[in-house]
Design a protein around this motif. Structure first.
Motif: not given
Length: 152
Positions: A34, A77, A36, A32, A53-56, A17
């Motif tokens: 991200i 994600g 992986f 905030y 992948f969690t971009p939010f 993270r």
């Protein structure tokens, strides 16, 4: 898996993270991040391996506590696997999630911490294929981290 989704399913994941505090509030801060996750294992009738992948991901840290920092998080994600998850659906899924956790500093004034959290993660293809039963998981998360600057 918990009620409301496909049963007889287990999940293990490991990843990284990267986060940044967006702003300070009187009793905490909003972060905030991200995620992986290169190791994602789903135990089901035909086991699946994947990456996520969690971009939010938004996390509110309650920094007014001094011995441990509780937090709430909400995110979403995508998960790519080598077999359908759940079986007979799709190998591309979305992962809306919510959690509650605790950061525990390794020693007084340290920017290093250990963490523990309880996360709900729903794995579903959002109608990309039919059927779309989804997998509802309740996961225990253990983390070790470092805050770049004094975040608390």
């Amino acid at each position: 898996s918990v009620a409301g989704g496909r049963g007889n399913t287990g999940v293990f994941q490991a990843g990284f993270r990267l986060g940044r505090v967006l702003f300070q509030a009187p009793k905490g801060n909003l972060e905030y991040s991200i995620d992986f996750i290169p190791i994602y294992y789903i135990a089901q009738q035909q086991n699946a391996y994947g990456i996520s992948f969690t971009p939010f991901n938004l996390k509110y840290n309650f920094t007014s506590f001094h011995r441990a920092i509780p937090y709430l998080e909400l995110g979403g994600g995508v998960l790519f696997t080598n077999h359908d998850v759940p079986d007979g659906t799709n190998n591309v899924n979305f992962t809306p999630q919510a959690g509650i956790g605790l950061h525990i500093p390794m020693n007084s004034g340290s920017s290093r911490y250990v963490g523990v959290a309880l996360k709900y993660i729903h794995i579903s293809n959002a109608g990309l294929s039919v059927p779309n039963p989804g997998v509802n998981t309740l996961q225990v998360k253990h983390s070790i981290g470092h805050f770049g600057r004094k975040a608390f």
